[in-house]
Design a protein around this motif. Sequence first.
Motif, PDB file in Angstrom:
ATOM      1  N   GLY A  49       0.795  -1.216   0.000  1.00 29.76           N
ATOM      2  CA  GLY A  49       0.000   0.000   0.000  1.00 29.76           C
ATOM      3  C   GLY A  49       0.828   1.266   0.000  1.00 29.76           C
ATOM      4  N   TYR A  50       0.165   2.375  -0.328  1.00 26.87           N
ATOM      5  CA  TYR A  50       0.774   3.703  -0.343  1.00 26.87           C
ATOM      6  C   TYR A  50      -0.172   4.660   0.369  1.00 26.87           C
ATOM      7  N   THR A  51       0.353   5.523   1.242  1.00 24.13           N
ATOM      8  CA  THR A  51      -0.442   6.504   1.968  1.00 24.13           C
ATOM      9  C   THR A  51       0.207   7.870   1.853  1.00 24.13           C
ATOM     10  N   ASP A  52      -0.607   8.873   1.524  1.00 24.40           N
ATOM     11  CA  ASP A  52      -0.185  10.275   1.485  1.00 24.40           C
ATOM     12  C   ASP A  52      -1.172  11.032   2.358  1.00 24.40           C
ATOM     13  N   ILE A  57      -4.373  20.414  12.838  1.00 20.90           N
ATOM     14  CA  ILE A  57      -5.281  21.186  13.680  1.00 20.90           C
ATOM     15  C   ILE A  57      -4.329  22.059  14.493  1.00 20.90           C
ATOM     16  N   ARG A  58      -4.051  23.240  13.993  1.00 22.63           N
ATOM     17  CA  ARG A  58      -2.949  24.101  14.439  1.00 22.63           C
ATOM     18  C   ARG A  58      -1.632  23.388  14.138  1.00 22.63           C
ATOM     19  N   GLY A  59      -1.218  22.467  14.988  1.00 27.32           N
ATOM     20  CA  GLY A  59      -0.047  21.649  14.679  1.00 27.32           C
ATOM     21  C   GLY A  59      -0.497  20.454  13.870  1.00 27.32           C
ATOM     22  N   GLY A  60       0.370  19.466  13.710  1.00 34.76           N
ATOM     23  CA  GLY A  60      -0.058  18.268  13.007  1.00 34.76           C
ATOM     24  C   GLY A  60       1.068  17.597  12.256  1.00 34.76           C
ATOM     25  N   PHE A  61       0.692  16.684  11.361  1.00 35.32           N
ATOM     26  CA  PHE A  61       1.648  15.890  10.611  1.00 35.32           C
ATOM     27  C   PHE A  61       1.270  15.879   9.137  1.00 35.32           C
ATOM     28  N   GLU A  62       2.260  15.657   8.301  1.00 39.68           N
ATOM     29  CA  GLU A  62       2.042  15.353   6.893  1.00 39.68           C
ATOM     30  C   GLU A  62       3.175  14.460   6.428  1.00 39.68           C
ATOM     31  N   GLY A  63       2.885  13.605   5.446  1.00 39.93           N
ATOM     32  CA  GLY A  63       3.929  12.700   4.986  1.00 39.93           C
ATOM     33  C   GLY A  63       3.449  11.676   3.980  1.00 39.93           C
ATOM     34  N   ASN A  64       4.342  10.759   3.655  1.00 44.32           N
ATOM     35  CA  ASN A  64       4.095   9.671   2.702  1.00 44.32           C
ATOM     36  C   ASN A  64       4.646   8.392   3.298  1.00 44.32           C
ATOM     37  N   HIS A  65       3.949   7.273   3.074  1.00 44.69           N
ATOM     38  CA  HIS A  65       4.413   5.972   3.543  1.00 44.69           C
ATOM     39  C   HIS A  65       4.126   4.905   2.499  1.00 44.69           C
ATOM     40  N   ILE A  66       5.019   3.946   2.407  1.00 46.39           N
ATOM     41  CA  ILE A  66       4.835   2.750   1.583  1.00 46.39           C
ATOM     42  C   ILE A  66       4.884   1.570   2.546  1.00 46.39           C
ATOM     43  N   GLY A  67       3.910   0.665   2.458  1.00 44.69           N
ATOM     44  CA  GLY A  67       3.852  -0.458   3.386  1.00 44.69           C
ATOM     45  C   GLY A  67       3.659  -1.794   2.695  1.00 44.69           C
ATOM     46  N   ALA A  94      -0.966  -6.158   9.085  1.00 42.58           N
ATOM     47  CA  ALA A  94       0.231  -5.794   9.847  1.00 42.58           C
ATOM     48  C   ALA A  94       1.443  -5.986   8.953  1.00 42.58           C
ATOM     49  N   GLY A  95       2.387  -5.058   9.070  1.00 44.58           N
ATOM     50  CA  GLY A  95       3.575  -5.171   8.246  1.00 44.58           C
ATOM     51  C   GLY A  95       4.580  -4.077   8.539  1.00 44.58           C
ATOM     52  N   PHE A  96       5.469  -3.850   7.599  1.00 42.71           N
ATOM     53  CA  PHE A  96       6.545  -2.885   7.736  1.00 42.71           C
ATOM     54  C   PHE A  96       6.249  -1.661   6.880  1.00 42.71           C
ATOM     55  N   MET A  97       6.725  -0.496   7.331  1.00 39.74           N
ATOM     56  CA  MET A  97       6.502   0.748   6.604  1.00 39.74           C
ATOM     57  C   MET A  97       7.824   1.453   6.326  1.00 39.74           C
TER      58      MET A  97
END
Length: 151
Positions: A49-52, A57-67, A94-97
């Motif tokens: 899988g791929y996630t973007d 919410i004021r602070g936060g996260f952004e990124g990309n992952h391949i699993g 369940a797996g590795f990212m």
Amino acid sequence: QTFEPSLEYKMLDVKVEARKYFRESLTIKPGQKRMPKYWRAYYWGVYAGYTDYAIHIRGGFEGNHIGVGGTAGWEIPMITFATGALDLDLGVNAGFMFGKNTKRTENETKTGYNYRVKGWHFTPYPIISEIRVALVYRFMSVKGKYNRSKR
């Protein structure tokens, strides 16, 4: 945009799975106290899988992952229609990212944001990426599909 929004939620998640289905045997063994649940189908398999994402919410996260990893679960028939069926899918992935992310925090003077970037990295241990409770419409229910006579 010419400004950074304080509230943002964007997510793209794409997964491909390959599953192998099987059932319990209908044979009752000596000493067995219960009837096998022959109408339920179990599965195991692999996924990629791929996630973007961007969650702010004021602070936060952004990124990309391949699993990549394994998937397992079971499917239970719920309702049968003339043209198909509705089945309950209970499972886990369940797996590795492998991914990168940026953490955004509001600075002390409230005039902007501070960013902490974590480059491409690999998780050294398997993680649960999905817990699935889903209603699945099928053209043929798992009750009549994946029976032992085809093995």
